[in-house]
Design an enzyme around this catalytic site. Structure first.
Site, PDB file in Angstrom:
ATOM      1  N   ALA A   3      11.898-117.481 -30.970  1.00  0.00           N
ATOM      2  CA  ALA A   3      10.483-118.025 -31.514  1.00  0.00           C
ATOM      3  C   ALA A   3      10.101-117.855 -32.624  1.00  0.00           C
ATOM      4  O   ALA A   3       8.674-118.572 -33.529  1.00  0.00           O
ATOM      5  CB  ALA A   3       9.701-117.769 -30.167  1.00  0.00           C
ATOM      6  N   ARG A  31      20.274-107.471  -8.886  1.00  0.00           N
ATOM      7  CA  ARG A  31      20.318-108.269  -9.313  1.00  0.00           C
ATOM      8  C   ARG A  31      20.064-109.005  -7.537  1.00  0.00           C
ATOM      9  O   ARG A  31      19.663-110.265  -8.055  1.00  0.00           O
ATOM     10  CB  ARG A  31      19.601-108.859 -10.152  1.00  0.00           C
TER      11      ARG A  31
END
Lengths: 304, 304, 304, 304
Positions: free
Chosen positions: D123, D223
């Site tokens: 970004a 996870r």
């Protein structure tokens, strides 16, 4: 920086509690221990612990039994030799642990350095504080027109004011809504692990970060560099000051060979050799692309 | 163990040199520092430096500002919780540096644990000492007949004597020839980096080895285990004693949950649940292979 | 190189078995797959598997959805840019798995590169073959008189003959005794994990070694370097040939920027800038130590 | 999921382009390649490349020369043995590369798994898309009252509506302001590296993530576990499906020994042994703390 009175008195208490140890001690680092060094508007870096000193680097390099009887100048020569020839393992023998408070978007860059140990504040478990990074006027810059990932001239006047107003306003509104979603007054209250998604990337987080000196130097070379984003660079620069106090000889060698060092390609070295013999070399005769040549010219240009 | 008088006096000197530090101090570890703990016939382990203590594990887990006011019992509860739930990062916040002298074939197993820092004595650069590991009589065992990578009953009488004679004789001859190839008396003298290839795997080497507590626990779980080769297990056991002095609470949790802990498969847990309800389960009705069932029976058998 | 007929026919079988895949394919690497490339007297390197190609590096750098439609020249520019600016993660997106047969003393250097995956032949579990590295005449060198960890002129005549006789004789005797200790004829037979300690460091071992391209380049930069020990350098050079076929653009950039590249300190760059402006710089006016200056002169000396 | 028509046709193009390879091929994985599997509202997981299959795990474990002639049942037995006894290196011999699109707060959890390679969308360099994770009604839960880092009952009615309104509204406003700060219409335009700090943690990012099978299993165990946050668990579950197609034998062993497996402490195993002998054990006689006992009861309770 926003340390509470309680935190400051805890730091004070830690700093007043000396003890006896047989371990190597780095006097310059003892002076740094626990103290929170301000970075950005609410961030800080503070040393929580360290292992080793300049002598420990040499000792590992020599895998010797004692501190040796070598004079400091010898240690310095050895450390410079190790740095110049990319020996990494002796520098890995020193370790440091920091407590860092930093904006989330800085943390996201920082964590890309994988060879380190991290314990971060958990926003699943706890509620984040209302603290956001808002750039100071001299950090509020426009997109660079030449560098896709850099910044150019400073914003000014109305534009600067509008940006600051947006950043502050959106941060406050996001945090108000964060609190309001979490609230259990008259409602169930959203789970913390969900509510946090509303918070922008300039909110502050904090972590313990432990790293060996070799990997720390690698981090500093990239992040204290002029091309690094300003907001992470100021952390790296603060850490540079600390490391200079901790292992002064190693840091000096790092500055000379890494921070100030330059890696030149085979083609670039070839050009320099030709130029030193008096030849005039141009991009056309250099064998380099336009981009490489431009960077090369920057490197050999006299510094004033 | 063969430390020279000079080395012993250097250790003595280091142990007599106390200094003041603000860092966390582990009193049990201070007593261990620098002292060479004998392992095997010429090997040793000694602590060169350490970072952190039990409190440091908790502090990182809490990412708190101070030592906290929590009682030890709370720290103990937290550390046991972290260990039980496989939290690894708080344990990574402690670090230790050892100086180890060990046979090369042990070093070759040891180095497979990659998440550590190592500086080994260089046989390219220096000449190795004439020191070889020769097993004591109670370590001289036959190949196991049931375990492809284990040992069985002890060798005895003539066979044991013959083996010891071979090991000693070959080691001495190899070293004599090593020296003779290196010699520059009346000849050029073979390069050290070549001459070393003649030395057998029971010659001693030494290194500095630095590792965090989480990875050290992983090393100890595998290498202090009854299935580990005896010659590395004795190093791991010595390190266990040291760690028990360094971080007593964490070590106790490690013993209970890792060293003494057992991982059972979904099938095995299913069998246990059925057995606890009174069902008689056999290999046939267990859903396990013969090998798994045999291991399972070993695990649930009463210990006397 | 000593592959058995059985091994050769297995390799043949693997090379004849094509299949369809949707994955990126590197044609130059397909030609290398499985074939054992000779190194030293009994060693080899062979590619077992690979992932990615030059395009995959660019694809990762761009985080793109497709292969990218960019011309090869753009890929080359991007790859050279990434290499020049020390971007490591796109190169990590390629992976390669080798089967290597190598002397134990080479394996011990090799394994110091920790960021890789290794499965080595186990001498606890299996019996090693009677295969030892014996240097060829042009590798049999004396200790360097200027470099503590290097070799100098070749050994000749009687000295060379004597060294070869020692290396061969000790290896054969050690192996005979290894077998005799292992034997279960009329005795229990020593455990394999113990018997192996009698074997010298020039015996061959083998392993599967898997590494990403970034870490492989780091390995090659150090081990294909002129200062690396000859016996590991020949492996690195063979792998260089293979990588040049696998990712030709990346390898070319690696050669230019890393293998042929030079890192200069801040002081050295300062000297070059002064010299380019016509100043005559000597060691005295350079700010460098004698050692650094000597290395610096070597770097800027014209190559003929 | 929001792939543009252009992206979909790029994926289509890659899936239509078969080639010949000599490498190991996993047919189940070939069917997965490149296809974007939807996760959450805008996210996806897609396989970009893979290396190895079940046979490759066995081959590395055997460091053998060929595929071997062992029947699948033998491979299965070996893989289950390796998994049961915590052998990690053979599983490291398989590698997989994913392209993942995921919310930033999920990315921040994910990246804590350090032994992997990552290239994330930058970004600083590029502008992020206007895509935010907004929980579906069945994921909008209150803070758990028993688990500090978990969620409890679903939010309903007005509270749910209010939360969704906040999340959507703040995301849109933040993105509008992001665009407006970046804009160069009539102003300089804020640098991208600064403007991004206004974006909340539910914005989507994307990365290439490459990992070996051993470390992937570790990721999945944590996870895909019921205690993991729902938003990362759905990614892990999707990857489980993919891995089951890739290395079916290894995945089955992973399910049995890791996902469904249970680690019991020495104290807990002692209790089980006593219970199997008919003793009635209570928390008081167990030697466990109240918390440990509660967890222990949960583990041995019959599953219906």
């Amino acid at each position: 920086m926003t340390l509470t009175a309680e935190q400051l008195s805890e730091i004070e208490a830690q700093r007043s509690h000396h003890g006896q140890t047989l371990r190597a001690i780095a006097p310059g680092m003892e002076r740094r221990l626990y103290t929170a060094h301000s970075v950005l508007d609410h961030g800080f870096v503070r040393v929580i612990d360290y292992m080793g000193d300049d002598a420990a680097i040499c000792q590992a390099a020599r895998v010797s039994y004692g501190k040796g009887t070598k004079a400091v100048s010898n240690d310095e020569g050895l450390i410079r030799y190790l740095m110049r020839h990319w020996h990494s393992t002796p520098f890995e023998m020193c370790e440091v642990k920091f407590h860092v408070k930093l904006p989330v978007f800085v943390a996201r860059q920082w964590i890309r350095h994988r060879t380190a140990n991290v314990n971060e504040y958990s926003a699943r478990y706890s509620i984040l504080d209302r603290e956001f990074y808002i750039p100071a006027p001299d950090a509020l810059a426009a997109q660079s027109t030449v560098n896709n990932q850099g910044r150019g001239e400073l914003l000014e006047g109305e534009e600067a004011a509008r940006v600051l107003e947006i950043l502050k306003g959106d941060a406050m509104r996001a945090y108000d809504n964060y609190e309001s979603m979490l609230s259990t007054e008259g409602q169930k209250g959203l789970a913390r692990e969900l509510a946090r998604m509303n918070l922008p990337a300039n909110i502050y987080t904090q972590w313990y970060w432990k790293v060996d000196l070799h990997n720390l130097f690698h981090f500093l070379r990239l992040r204290a560099d002029v091309h690094a984003q300003y907001e992470i660079r100021v952390y790296a620069e603060k850490i540079c000051e600390i490391v200079a106090d901790w292992v002064p000889i190693a840091f000096k060698a790092f500055e000379d060979y890494r921070m100030g060092g330059v890696t030149l390609s085979a083609s670039a070295m070839d050009c320099i050799r030709r130029m030193l013999k008096g030849e005039t070399v141009t991009q056309e005769t250099s064998g380099m692309s336009a981009g490489e040549w431009r960077e090369f010219e920057g490197v050999i240009a006299a510094r004033d």
